[in-house]
Design a protein around this motif. Structure first.
Motif, short mmCIF file in Angstrom:
data_model
loop_
_atom_site.label_atom_id
_atom_site.label_comp_id
_atom_site.label_asym_id
_atom_site.label_seq_id
_atom_site.Cartn_x
_atom_site.Cartn_y
_atom_site.Cartn_z
N SER A 240 0.82 -1.21 0.00
CA SER A 240 0.00 0.00 0.00
C SER A 240 0.85 1.26 0.00
CB SER A 240 -0.92 0.02 1.22
OG SER A 240 -0.23 0.42 2.40
N ALA A 241 2.13 1.14 0.36
CA ALA A 241 3.01 2.29 0.43
C ALA A 241 3.82 2.50 -0.84
CB ALA A 241 3.96 2.13 1.62
N LEU A 242 3.66 1.61 -1.82
CA LEU A 242 4.42 1.71 -3.06
C LEU A 242 3.63 2.45 -4.12
CD1 LEU A 242 5.78 -1.94 -3.39
CD2 LEU A 242 7.10 0.09 -2.78
N PRO A 243 4.30 3.31 -4.90
CA PRO A 243 3.62 3.85 -6.09
C PRO A 243 3.19 2.70 -6.98
CG PRO A 243 5.68 5.01 -5.66
CD PRO A 243 5.66 3.82 -4.75
N VAL A 244 2.12 2.90 -7.72
CA VAL A 244 1.54 1.80 -8.48
C VAL A 244 2.52 1.23 -9.49
CG1 VAL A 244 0.53 3.29 -10.26
CG2 VAL A 244 -0.55 1.09 -9.70
N ASP A 245 3.44 2.05 -10.02
CA ASP A 245 4.39 1.53 -11.00
C ASP A 245 5.52 0.74 -10.37
OD1 ASP A 245 5.71 3.66 -9.84
OD2 ASP A 245 6.37 4.55 -11.73
N ARG A 246 5.58 0.73 -9.03
CA ARG A 246 6.60 -0.07 -8.34
C ARG A 246 6.03 -1.35 -7.73
NH1 ARG A 246 11.36 2.24 -6.82
NH2 ARG A 246 11.91 0.07 -6.45
N LEU A 247 4.73 -1.55 -7.84
CA LEU A 247 4.15 -2.81 -7.36
C LEU A 247 4.69 -3.97 -8.19
CD1 LEU A 247 0.36 -2.02 -6.80
CD2 LEU A 247 2.01 -2.72 -5.05
N PRO A 248 5.07 -5.06 -7.54
CA PRO A 248 5.50 -6.22 -8.32
C PRO A 248 4.34 -6.80 -9.11
CG PRO A 248 5.33 -6.79 -6.00
CD PRO A 248 5.13 -5.31 -6.10
N PRO A 249 4.59 -7.37 -10.28
CA PRO A 249 3.51 -7.99 -11.05
C PRO A 249 2.83 -9.08 -10.22
CG PRO A 249 5.53 -7.84 -12.35
CD PRO A 249 5.90 -7.48 -10.95
N PRO A 250 1.53 -9.28 -10.42
CA PRO A 250 0.80 -10.28 -9.63
C PRO A 250 1.42 -11.66 -9.64
CG PRO A 250 -0.74 -8.90 -10.83
CD PRO A 250 0.62 -8.51 -11.31
N ASP A 251 2.02 -12.07 -10.77
CA ASP A 251 2.58 -13.42 -10.83
C ASP A 251 3.87 -13.56 -10.03
OD1 ASP A 251 4.08 -11.83 -12.53
OD2 ASP A 251 4.30 -13.37 -14.08
N GLU A 252 4.48 -12.42 -9.62
CA GLU A 252 5.70 -12.47 -8.81
C GLU A 252 5.40 -12.39 -7.31
OE1 GLU A 252 8.49 -9.52 -10.00
OE2 GLU A 252 8.49 -10.12 -12.13
N ARG A 253 4.20 -11.99 -6.96
CA ARG A 253 3.90 -11.73 -5.55
C ARG A 253 3.93 -12.98 -4.66
NH1 ARG A 253 -0.86 -7.15 -6.39
NH2 ARG A 253 0.32 -5.96 -7.97
N PRO A 254 3.48 -14.14 -5.13
CA PRO A 254 3.59 -15.32 -4.26
C PRO A 254 5.03 -15.61 -3.85
CG PRO A 254 2.05 -15.76 -6.02
CD PRO A 254 2.70 -14.45 -6.36
N GLN A 255 5.99 -15.45 -4.78
CA GLN A 255 7.39 -15.70 -4.44
C GLN A 255 7.92 -14.65 -3.47
OE1 GLN A 255 9.28 -18.26 -5.09
NE2 GLN A 255 11.03 -17.37 -3.99
N ILE A 256 7.54 -13.39 -3.69
CA ILE A 256 7.96 -12.32 -2.77
C ILE A 256 7.40 -12.57 -1.38
CG2 ILE A 256 7.64 -9.87 -2.25
CD1 ILE A 256 7.80 -9.36 -5.27
N ALA A 257 6.13 -12.95 -1.31
CA ALA A 257 5.51 -13.23 -0.01
C ALA A 257 6.21 -14.38 0.69
CB ALA A 257 4.03 -13.54 -0.19
N ALA A 258 6.55 -15.42 -0.08
CA ALA A 258 7.22 -16.58 0.52
C ALA A 258 8.59 -16.19 1.07
CB ALA A 258 7.35 -17.69 -0.52
N GLU A 259 9.32 -15.37 0.32
CA GLU A 259 10.65 -14.95 0.78
C GLU A 259 10.56 -14.13 2.05
OE1 GLU A 259 12.47 -12.87 -2.41
OE2 GLU A 259 12.66 -14.64 -3.71
N LEU A 260 9.64 -13.16 2.08
CA LEU A 260 9.52 -12.32 3.26
C LEU A 260 9.01 -13.12 4.46
CD1 LEU A 260 9.74 -9.57 4.59
CD2 LEU A 260 7.43 -9.04 3.75
#
Length: 285
Positions: A240-260
């Protein structure tokens, strides 16, 4: 849950501040939805303190600058005649309007605009027509010196301005999970997150001095509480704190969530310390 994430492009706050109308903050579209879902609200005690400090009644009008999705404007509204919520992002206002309707709050008008539109509001409303101007966790996007100078003539005698620091950024907290988050964000963005988003003591003192210089009698409210976050709210707060053009693509978000999740899991529970600080500047008649 987070203040504005200090990505590499986000400048540090300066004494001059910035006009939000001149910037594309990128907080529309999906970011506005995330903001609505995950940004923290304000304690009821803060609303009561604002009402008491400026003796607000059912005859008063309040202007909420940088209102976002209405986390401050909507709970104030039942205490006064009407609220004008002002934000430069139409998508934020659409969520604010919908949320207010869901809560049965009908006395808020939502206006696309910024802090520099106060002069226009003054022309429309007239001098000494406003009981209070509120700014919740948004002043770091504004030119605070010009704003404080413009607010005075709008306020009726005894009215005032409330500037709220709604906690400190999660990446600056003194906890193991916050330090782990800070390191992870540093790797992700290639820069260490240090921006306090205007919540640090030095910036708060700068605001206080500027209010005093502009003829306000300043007091301070301090409210502290703890809030345990689940992982979804923590990650949603980051997005929610990222500008919209810095949001990761939806298909990358599961991997980002898993890493964090893997990075933070050893440091559960995610207990956030939330120091709410409000500067209350009363107009001296």
């Amino acid at each position: 849950m987070l203040s504005d994430l200090p990505v590499a492009e986000t400048p540090q706050i300066s004494g001059a501040g910035r006009h939000s109308e001149t910037m594309d903050l990128g907080f529309g579209g999906e970011v506005a939805e995330l903001y609505h879902r995950y940004r923290r609200g304000y304690p009821p005690e803060l609303i009561g303190a604002c009402v008491d400090a400026f003796s607000l009644t059912g005859d008063d009008l309040v202007i909420d600058l940088g209102c976002g999705t209405g986390q401050l404007a909507t709970p104030i509204a039942p205490q006064v005649r009407a609220v004008v919520g002002v934000d430069p992002e139409p998508d934020m206002l659409a969520h604010a309007r919908s949320a207010a309707q869901d809560q049965g709050v009908a006395n808020v008008a939502w206006m696309v605009g910024s802090d520099s539109d106060l002069l226009l509001l003054r022309s429309l409303l007239g001098e000494q027509s406003v009981g209070a101007v509120t700014i919740g966790q948004a002043l770091h996007w504004m030119d605070h010196e010009s704003l404080f100078a413009a607010v005075g003539p709008l306020l009726r005698p005894g009215g005032g301005i409330m500037v709220v620091a709604n906690g400190i950024p999660l990446w600056l907290q003194d906890s193991d999970w916050s330090r782990a988050l800070r390191d992870w964000l540093s790797d992700w963005f290639g820069t260490r997150p240090t921006d306090s988003c205007g919540t640090d003591d030095a910036t708060q003192q700068l605001y206080r001095e500027s209010l005093t210089a502009n003829g306000f009698e300043v007091s301070k409210i301090e409210l502290d509480y703890a809030d345990e976050l689940d992982f979804d709210h923590l990650l949603g707060g980051i997005y929610s704190a990222l500008p919209v053009d810095r949001l990761p693509p939806p298909d990358e978000r599961p991997q980002i969530a898993a890493e964090l999740r893997e990075v933070l899991h050893p440091h559960r529970p995610y207990v956030e310390q939330v120091p709410v600080r409000a500067l209350l500047g009363t107009r001296v008649a």
